[in-house]
Design an enzyme around this catalytic site. Structure first.
Site, PDB file in Angstrom:
ATOM      1  N   GLY A  43       0.651  -7.379   8.764  1.00  0.00           N
ATOM      2  CA  GLY A  43       0.555  -6.007   9.232  1.00  0.00           C
ATOM      3  C   GLY A  43       1.734  -5.190   8.690  1.00  0.00           C
ATOM      4  O   GLY A  43       1.752  -4.844   7.524  1.00  0.00           O
ATOM      5  N   SER A 110       2.036 -11.744   3.683  1.00  0.00           N
ATOM      6  CA  SER A 110       2.096 -10.287   3.580  1.00  0.00           C
ATOM      7  C   SER A 110       3.315  -9.787   4.369  1.00  0.00           C
ATOM      8  O   SER A 110       4.437 -10.231   4.101  1.00  0.00           O
ATOM      9  CB  SER A 110       0.782  -9.676   4.071  1.00  0.00           C
ATOM     10  OG  SER A 110       0.696  -8.319   3.742  1.00  0.00           O
ATOM     11  N   TRP A 111       3.131  -8.888   5.351  1.00  0.00           N
ATOM     12  CA  TRP A 111       4.264  -8.508   6.198  1.00  0.00           C
ATOM     13  C   TRP A 111       4.885  -9.733   6.858  1.00  0.00           C
ATOM     14  O   TRP A 111       6.096  -9.773   7.093  1.00  0.00           O
ATOM     15  CB  TRP A 111       3.825  -7.500   7.254  1.00  0.00           C
ATOM     16  CG  TRP A 111       4.798  -7.414   8.390  1.00  0.00           C
ATOM     17  CD1 TRP A 111       4.651  -7.928   9.650  1.00  0.00           C
ATOM     18  CD2 TRP A 111       6.104  -6.823   8.353  1.00  0.00           C
ATOM     19  NE1 TRP A 111       5.780  -7.685  10.408  1.00  0.00           N
ATOM     20  CE2 TRP A 111       6.687  -7.007   9.631  1.00  0.00           C
ATOM     21  CE3 TRP A 111       6.828  -6.156   7.371  1.00  0.00           C
ATOM     22  CZ2 TRP A 111       7.956  -6.544   9.954  1.00  0.00           C
ATOM     23  CZ3 TRP A 111       8.104  -5.693   7.683  1.00  0.00           C
ATOM     24  CH2 TRP A 111       8.656  -5.885   8.958  1.00  0.00           C
ATOM     25  N   ASP A 263      -3.817  -9.821  -6.523  1.00  0.00           N
ATOM     26  CA  ASP A 263      -3.416  -9.179  -5.278  1.00  0.00           C
ATOM     27  C   ASP A 263      -3.059  -7.728  -5.576  1.00  0.00           C
ATOM     28  O   ASP A 263      -2.086  -7.444  -6.274  1.00  0.00           O
ATOM     29  CB  ASP A 263      -2.212  -9.927  -4.688  1.00  0.00           C
ATOM     30  CG  ASP A 263      -1.837  -9.460  -3.286  1.00  0.00           C
ATOM     31  OD1 ASP A 263      -2.132  -8.301  -2.950  1.00  0.00           O
ATOM     32  OD2 ASP A 263      -1.237 -10.257  -2.545  1.00  0.00           O
ATOM     33  N   HIS A 291      -5.450 -10.699  -2.044  1.00  0.00           N
ATOM     34  CA  HIS A 291      -4.380 -10.718  -1.047  1.00  0.00           C
ATOM     35  C   HIS A 291      -4.703 -11.527   0.205  1.00  0.00           C
ATOM     36  O   HIS A 291      -3.813 -12.084   0.828  1.00  0.00           O
ATOM     37  CB  HIS A 291      -4.064  -9.268  -0.637  1.00  0.00           C
ATOM     38  CG  HIS A 291      -2.931  -9.126   0.320  1.00  0.00           C
ATOM     39  ND1 HIS A 291      -1.612  -9.350  -0.041  1.00  0.00           N
ATOM     40  CD2 HIS A 291      -2.900  -8.803   1.649  1.00  0.00           C
ATOM     41  CE1 HIS A 291      -0.822  -9.154   1.003  1.00  0.00           C
ATOM     42  NE2 HIS A 291      -1.586  -8.821   2.048  1.00  0.00           N
TER      43      HIS A 291
END
Length: 322
Positions: A43, A110-111, A263, A291
């Site tokens: 996120g 990711s985050w 990605d 991704h």
């Protein structure tokens, strides 16, 4: 291809109050005396789901998952108050202490890779190793690429839907324009902006179109859009190039980096730069993937990575001291 491990239910759930505002939802799964691992979701604002537990062999791991401030089953929902990278880092440390864990493996995508790196650099003596996916270094060029200009050239059709809530006069600073709507009093404008923001991310997350992924983003649109935009207009509360700058603090830790060749959300140069700054890391570039953590090649690599980390760490003396 190695699939996810079968669905399991948590053996313990906790409501952890971390301040006067926020209470975190925390779950433990797998083997209580297994190798501790913390799943750090993306996120920011996405939350965990049942699949979050399934990247780990439940006979070997004590799997800890938690919904970060403002998302999932943590409360209050979509709150931006006292919500920053460093609040989340200290939340992770609070969870570790609360559960009586000395050291743990960090797993983040990711985050989640950003936050895992920030935590490891702040608390290197509490980390056994890292498995990271879809590296996101949160530098200005990453924000510009995905939210202002860059990825827009690859998906001009999807980009038009991302632009739709923002009048042409405000499109020179799209994140700021979104932030005004996502934090404003007009709830209709807020939800329109949230759905457009989350839809852009969901539609570009996979190499091949995946309706289920898009739907998951839409279901979590408000928390994802509000919290992501809040973080990103504040440069993720990081100093310039901080994560790469401070890699010497964790250079001794073992790491496995998994990144899709195609990605678009977090281009491969993020992972390449991290690998170059981390001699003790292994970089796996997945040829047929974007991704999303749910793409078959990414799933295969991540499950193999946690298996490899378990074999490596469980063979070490003193409970896996790194």
């Amino acid at each position: 291809m190695q699939p996810l491990y079968p669905d399991i239910k948590p053996y313990a759930c906790h409501a952890l109050a971390v301040d006067d505002t926020h209470t975190l939802h925390v779950e433990e799964s797998g083997t209580p005396d297994g190798l501790p691992a913390l799943f750090v979701h993306g996120g920011p604002g996405a939350g965990c789901d049942a699949s979050s537990r399934c990247y780990f062999d439940p006979t070997l791991y004590r799997i800890v998952t938690f919904d970060q401030r403002g998302c999932g089953r943590s409360t209050p929902f979509a709150s931006l108050e006292n919500n920053s990278t460093w609040h989340l880092v200290e939340d992770m440390e609070r969870i570790r202490e609360q559960l009586g864990i000395d050291k743990w493996l960090l797993f983040g995508g990711s985050w989640g890779s950003t936050l895992a790196l920030a935590y490891a650099q702040k608390h290197p003596d509490r980390v056994l190793g890292l498995v990271l996916r879809g590296i996101f270094l949160c530098r200005p060029q990453e924000f510009h690429w995905f939210y202002q200009e860059g990825a827009s050239r690859l998906f001009p059709d999807y980009w038009q839907d991302y632009l739709a809530p923002i009048p042409p006069a405000e499109r020179g600073e799209l994140m700021q324009a979104y932030y005004r709507r996502l934090t404003g009093e007009d709830q209709i404008a807020q939800m329109q902006a949230a759905k457009a923001w989350a839809g852009w991310e969901g539609r570009t997350a996979t190499l091949r179109p995946n309706h289920e992924v898009v739907e998951r983003f839409h279901e979590r649109a408000l928390s994802i859009a509000r919290i992501e935009c809040h973080y990103f207009v504040n440069d993720a509360f990081l100093e310039p190039n901080q994560l790469l700058r401070d890699m010497e603090r964790i250079a001794h830790l073992p790491g496995i980096i998994v990144h899709g060749r195609y990605d678009v959300i977090c281009p491969l140069d993020n992972a390449w730069a991290l690998h170059q700054a981390w001699p003790n890391s292994e970089l796996q570039i997945i040829r047929d993937a974007g991704h999303s953590a749910g793409e078959p090649g990414i799933v295969d690599a991540l499950v193999r990575a946690t298996d490899a980390m378990a074999r490596r760490l469980l063979r070490l003396p003193n409970g896996g001291d790194a």
